[in-house]
Design an enzyme around this catalytic site. Structure first.
Site, PDB file in Angstrom:
ATOM      1  N   SER A  33     -15.470  -4.452 -13.646  1.00  0.00           N
ATOM      2  CA  SER A  33     -15.798  -5.740 -14.262  1.00  0.00           C
ATOM      3  C   SER A  33     -17.011  -6.387 -13.592  1.00  0.00           C
ATOM      4  O   SER A  33     -17.468  -7.442 -14.026  1.00  0.00           O
ATOM      5  CB  SER A  33     -14.590  -6.676 -14.175  1.00  0.00           C
ATOM      6  N   TYR A  42       0.823  -1.222   0.000  1.00  0.00           N
ATOM      7  CA  TYR A  42       0.000   0.000   0.000  1.00  0.00           C
ATOM      8  C   TYR A  42       0.856   1.270   0.000  1.00  0.00           C
ATOM      9  O   TYR A  42       0.451   2.288  -0.569  1.00  0.00           O
ATOM     10  CB  TYR A  42      -1.011  -0.028   1.159  1.00  0.00           C
ATOM     11  N   ARG A  62       1.394   1.804  -3.576  1.00  0.00           N
ATOM     12  CA  ARG A  62       0.183   2.328  -4.231  1.00  0.00           C
ATOM     13  C   ARG A  62       0.057   3.831  -3.962  1.00  0.00           C
ATOM     14  O   ARG A  62      -0.344   4.601  -4.804  1.00  0.00           O
ATOM     15  CB  ARG A  62      -1.080   1.626  -3.705  1.00  0.00           C
ATOM     16  N   ASN A  72     -12.965   2.399  -5.879  1.00  0.00           N
ATOM     17  CA  ASN A  72     -11.566   2.805  -5.934  1.00  0.00           C
ATOM     18  C   ASN A  72     -11.117   3.389  -4.608  1.00  0.00           C
ATOM     19  O   ASN A  72     -11.863   4.111  -3.940  1.00  0.00           O
ATOM     20  CB  ASN A  72     -11.361   3.832  -7.052  1.00  0.00           C
ATOM     21  N   VAL A  73      -9.863   3.109  -4.280  1.00  0.00           N
ATOM     22  CA  VAL A  73      -9.318   3.634  -3.032  1.00  0.00           C
ATOM     23  C   VAL A  73      -8.499   4.905  -3.281  1.00  0.00           C
ATOM     24  O   VAL A  73      -8.012   5.521  -2.348  1.00  0.00           O
ATOM     25  CB  VAL A  73      -8.489   2.553  -2.289  1.00  0.00           C
ATOM     26  N   ASP A  74      -8.356   5.285  -4.557  1.00  0.00           N
ATOM     27  CA  ASP A  74      -7.671   6.551  -4.842  1.00  0.00           C
ATOM     28  C   ASP A  74      -8.618   7.717  -4.535  1.00  0.00           C
ATOM     29  O   ASP A  74      -9.803   7.512  -4.243  1.00  0.00           O
ATOM     30  CB  ASP A  74      -7.181   6.595  -6.309  1.00  0.00           C
ATOM     31  N   HIS A 118     -14.582   0.538  -0.727  1.00  0.00           N
ATOM     32  CA  HIS A 118     -13.453  -0.334  -0.385  1.00  0.00           C
ATOM     33  C   HIS A 118     -12.336   0.395   0.379  1.00  0.00           C
ATOM     34  O   HIS A 118     -11.216  -0.076   0.413  1.00  0.00           O
ATOM     35  CB  HIS A 118     -12.899  -0.994  -1.660  1.00  0.00           C
TER      36      HIS A 118
HETATM   37  N1  APR Z   1     -12.149   3.303 -19.100  1.00  0.00           N
HETATM   38  C1  APR Z   1     -13.157   2.631 -18.495  1.00  0.00           C
HETATM   39  N2  APR Z   1     -13.073   1.344 -18.132  1.00  0.00           N
HETATM   40  C2  APR Z   1     -11.923   0.707 -18.384  1.00  0.00           C
HETATM   41  C3  APR Z   1     -10.827   1.331 -18.997  1.00  0.00           C
HETATM   42  C4  APR Z   1     -10.972   2.697 -19.362  1.00  0.00           C
HETATM   43  N3  APR Z   1      -9.999   3.378 -19.958  1.00  0.00           N
HETATM   44  N4  APR Z   1      -9.824   0.422 -19.120  1.00  0.00           N
HETATM   45  C5  APR Z   1     -10.275  -0.717 -18.588  1.00  0.00           C
HETATM   46  N5  APR Z   1     -11.545  -0.568 -18.140  1.00  0.00           N
HETATM   47  C6  APR Z   1     -12.443  -1.545 -17.525  1.00  0.00           C
HETATM   48  C7  APR Z   1     -12.131  -3.005 -17.802  1.00  0.00           C
HETATM   49  O1  APR Z   1     -12.659  -3.376 -19.070  1.00  0.00           O
HETATM   50  C8  APR Z   1     -12.844  -3.696 -16.666  1.00  0.00           C
HETATM   51  O2  APR Z   1     -14.203  -3.958 -16.967  1.00  0.00           O
HETATM   52  O3  APR Z   1     -12.336  -1.438 -16.116  1.00  0.00           O
HETATM   53  C9  APR Z   1     -12.759  -2.656 -15.529  1.00  0.00           C
HETATM   54  C10 APR Z   1     -11.780  -2.999 -14.429  1.00  0.00           C
HETATM   55  O4  APR Z   1     -12.182  -4.172 -13.774  1.00  0.00           O
HETATM   56  P1  APR Z   1     -11.361  -4.739 -12.519  1.00  0.00           P
HETATM   57  O5  APR Z   1      -9.897  -4.709 -12.800  1.00  0.00           O
HETATM   58  O6  APR Z   1     -11.968  -6.036 -12.142  1.00  0.00           O
HETATM   59  O7  APR Z   1     -11.600  -3.634 -11.389  1.00  0.00           O
HETATM   60  P2  APR Z   1     -12.858  -3.432 -10.427  1.00  0.00           P
HETATM   61  O8  APR Z   1     -14.113  -3.931 -11.052  1.00  0.00           O
HETATM   62  O9  APR Z   1     -12.820  -2.027  -9.961  1.00  0.00           O
HETATM   63  O10 APR Z   1     -12.482  -4.376  -9.232  1.00  0.00           O
HETATM   64  C11 APR Z   1     -13.329  -4.409  -8.110  1.00  0.00           C
HETATM   65  O11 APR Z   1     -11.801  -5.816  -6.942  1.00  0.00           O
HETATM   66  O12 APR Z   1      -9.612  -6.292  -6.483  1.00  0.00           O
HETATM   67  C12 APR Z   1     -10.758  -5.721  -5.997  1.00  0.00           C
HETATM   68  O13 APR Z   1     -10.979  -4.171  -4.277  1.00  0.00           O
HETATM   69  C13 APR Z   1     -10.569  -4.274  -5.621  1.00  0.00           C
HETATM   70  O14 APR Z   1     -12.116  -2.442  -5.871  1.00  0.00           O
HETATM   71  C14 APR Z   1     -11.531  -3.547  -6.535  1.00  0.00           C
HETATM   72  C15 APR Z   1     -12.560  -4.625  -6.840  1.00  0.00           C
END
Ligand code: APR
Length: 235
Positions: A175, A54, A57, A88-90, A105
């Site tokens: 996702s 962290y 990060r 997001n944690v940012d 989160h």
């Molecule tokens: N603009 C918008 N979306 C985008 C971009 C972009 N430029 N680039 C990628 N993505 C999309 C991807 O297609 C994907 O659907 O962002 C999504 C990211 O998904 P993850 O990596 O699974 O992130 P997230 O859904 O935020 O994860 C949820 O999982 O690991 C834990 O605690 C962590 O908060 C996080 C949680």
């Protein structure tokens, strides 16, 4: 009266600022084991490794800025009541000027006591690193103010309350793999338009998405703003 716009954001929201998403071949979880750095068990085993993760990060966060997507959402506040529910944690939504942000989160720029979860402290850019031996006012080790896998999500009830009131719901850059955040879609009232902005296909298990904008966050928010400001809820 302004319409109530609730936005659920994930890592993709900050991708164009230069922060890595979690899943996929270039995702953070391809370089680190969730078990090691994002679970209570990982913390028990090796707190130093977790603190290092962290601390790194935080250093990354200091190098980046809000992108046009974050800014576009902030500027929608002139026409809508906006609440952002972020995984997001940012703090890029806040840096862009958004006023209501629920961090499901946790927050990277905060740490908290391991003996009293209500003892939360902001870290500053000057004193960003947390070390073994850094303690709260009651003498317990400080930990990241992050919701790890396997931990309760304290703000989920507050988020549900907002989602239930939404007139328009938007999902950006997640996702939808992680619950309970992904389950928020189920609380959107029937008939409320649900926009999803993501450059990649997303599996919406809820079936509630009504409009897909298959673009990155910056371009996607621009298009969303045009649609919403034009008062046109259809594609
Ligand atoms: N603009 C918008 N979306 C985008 C971009 C972009 N430029 N680039 C990628 N993505 C999309 C991807 O297609 C994907 O659907 O962002 C999504 C990211 O998904 P993850 O990596 O699974 O992130 P997230 O859904 O935020 O994860 C949820 O999982 O690991 C834990 O605690 C962590 O908060 C996080 C949680």
């Amino acid at each position: 009266m302004k319409k109530y716009l609730v936005v659920l954001t994930g890592a993709g929201m900050s991708a164009e600022s230069g922060l890595a998403v979690f899943r996929g071949s270039n995702g953070l979880w391809s370089g680190y084991r969730i078990d090691d750095v994002a679970t209570p068990e990982g913390w028990e085993r090796d707190p130093q490794k977790v603190l290092d993760f962290y601390n790194a990060r935080r250093r990354e966060l200091l190098q980046v800025k809000p992108n046009d997507g974050h800014k576009g959402l902030a500027s929608l506040e002139s026409d809508f009541d906006v609440c952002i529910v972020t995984q997001n944690v940012d703090n890029l939504h806040e840096q862009a000027g958004s006023h209501r942000v629920i961090h499901l989160h946790g927050e990277l720029m905060k740490v908290r006591s391991t003996c009293d979860e209500n003892l939360i402290y902001e870290v500053t850019p000057e004193h960003m690193d947390t070390r073994i031996g850094d303690v709260c006012e009651k003498g317990s080790q400080l930990r990241p103010h992050i919701v790890w896998f396997g931990e309760a999500v304290p703000l989920i009830e507050a988020a549900i309350e907002e989602v239930e009131k939404a007139d328009i719901f938007v999902v950006i850059g997640t996702s939808l793999n992680v619950y309970p955040a992904a389950g928020l879609l189920r609380y959107v009232r029937k008939g409320v338009p649900v926009y999803l902005i993501d450059p990649n296909p997303v599996n919406d298990m809820s079936g509630r998405v009504t409009h897909v904008i298959q673009k990155g966050a910056s371009e996607g928010v621009k298009e969303l703003s045009r649609i919403l400001r034009g008062g046109n809820d259809s594609k």
